[in-house]
Scaffold this motif. Structure first.
Motif, short mmCIF file in Angstrom:
data_model
loop_
_atom_site.label_atom_id
_atom_site.label_comp_id
_atom_site.label_asym_id
_atom_site.label_seq_id
_atom_site.Cartn_x
_atom_site.Cartn_y
_atom_site.Cartn_z
N GLU A 71 32.42 8.37 39.28
CA GLU A 71 32.59 6.96 38.97
C GLU A 71 32.71 6.18 40.26
O GLU A 71 32.90 6.75 41.33
CB GLU A 71 33.84 6.75 38.10
N VAL A 72 32.60 4.88 40.18
CA VAL A 72 32.80 4.00 41.33
C VAL A 72 34.31 3.86 41.52
O VAL A 72 35.02 3.51 40.57
CB VAL A 72 32.15 2.62 41.12
N VAL A 73 34.81 4.15 42.73
CA VAL A 73 36.25 4.11 42.98
C VAL A 73 36.56 3.24 44.19
O VAL A 73 35.72 3.07 45.08
CB VAL A 73 36.84 5.53 43.20
N ASP A 74 37.76 2.68 44.20
CA ASP A 74 38.25 1.94 45.36
C ASP A 74 38.97 2.91 46.28
O ASP A 74 39.79 3.71 45.83
CB ASP A 74 39.23 0.84 44.93
N TYR A 75 38.66 2.83 47.58
CA TYR A 75 39.31 3.67 48.57
C TYR A 75 40.17 2.78 49.46
O TYR A 75 39.65 2.01 50.28
CB TYR A 75 38.30 4.45 49.39
N GLU A 76 41.46 2.84 49.28
CA GLU A 76 42.46 2.17 50.13
C GLU A 76 42.14 0.70 50.39
O GLU A 76 42.30 0.21 51.51
CB GLU A 76 42.63 2.93 51.44
N ASN A 77 41.66 -0.01 49.38
CA ASN A 77 41.33 -1.43 49.52
C ASN A 77 40.39 -1.71 50.69
O ASN A 77 40.41 -2.80 51.27
CB ASN A 77 42.60 -2.29 49.64
N THR A 78 39.59 -0.71 51.05
CA THR A 78 38.65 -0.86 52.16
C THR A 78 37.20 -0.75 51.68
O THR A 78 36.35 -1.54 52.07
CB THR A 78 38.90 0.23 53.23
N TYR A 79 36.95 0.25 50.85
CA TYR A 79 35.59 0.50 50.33
C TYR A 79 35.61 0.76 48.84
O TYR A 79 36.58 1.29 48.31
CB TYR A 79 34.97 1.75 50.98
#
Length: 150
Positions: free
Chosen positions: A120-128
């Motif tokens: 799935e599309v995930v957020d990584y540490e509000n960066t990517y």
């Protein structure tokens, strides 16, 4: 360490079944076809260790002109192995990662070209925002969208 310094990385090469399908897929991501050629002859076989070979290649370039992807279709000898369905924790080639402007829009467009979302599309540490997809050739591709650009 000696004085010999790395100058640049020229390209990454991926062997595909259909150059036309691969070109269409990577064009949809945003790469441009730089050129297409058939490579053969004694010198080519000496480089690869395959002996007599005939390979059709297509060179794709990123919009900034700095990175290239060489797509190769072996006409002779035939390909002998297929690693495209290997899981992401396999040894060897894993994936190529591209940074895109809008990951949701890109995934939607690529699905129309036969791609499938791996997880799935995930957020990584509000960066990517990140995801992996399998392209129409079965190739594992990473997509990244910088969050702080919005």
């Amino acid at each position: 360490m000696g004085d010999n310094k790395l100058l640049r990385m020229d390209n990454v090469s991926i062997v595909v079944e259909s150059l036309d399908n691969a070109i269409a897929f990577f064009s949809e991501i945003g790469l441009k076809l730089e050129g297409r050629a058939t490579i053969e002859g004694e010198w080519a076989g000496r480089v690869t260790g395959l002996g007599s070979q005939r390979v059709e290649i297509a060179m794709m370039v990123t919009p900034d002109g700095h990175s290239r992807l060489e797509l190769s279709k072996f006409l002779k000898p035939a390909t002998i192995s297929d690693h495209r369905t290997a899981p992401v924790n396999s040894l060897g080639y894993l994936r190529v990662m591209f940074t895109v402007e809008d990951i949701d829009e890109m995934v939607s467009r690529l699905i129309k070209h036969g791609a499938q979302l791996v997880g799935e599309v995930v957020d990584y540490e509000n960066t990517y925002r990140l995801c992996y997809i399998r392209g129409n050739e079965g190739l594992l591709i990473g997509l990244a969208e910088e969050i702080n650009n919005k």
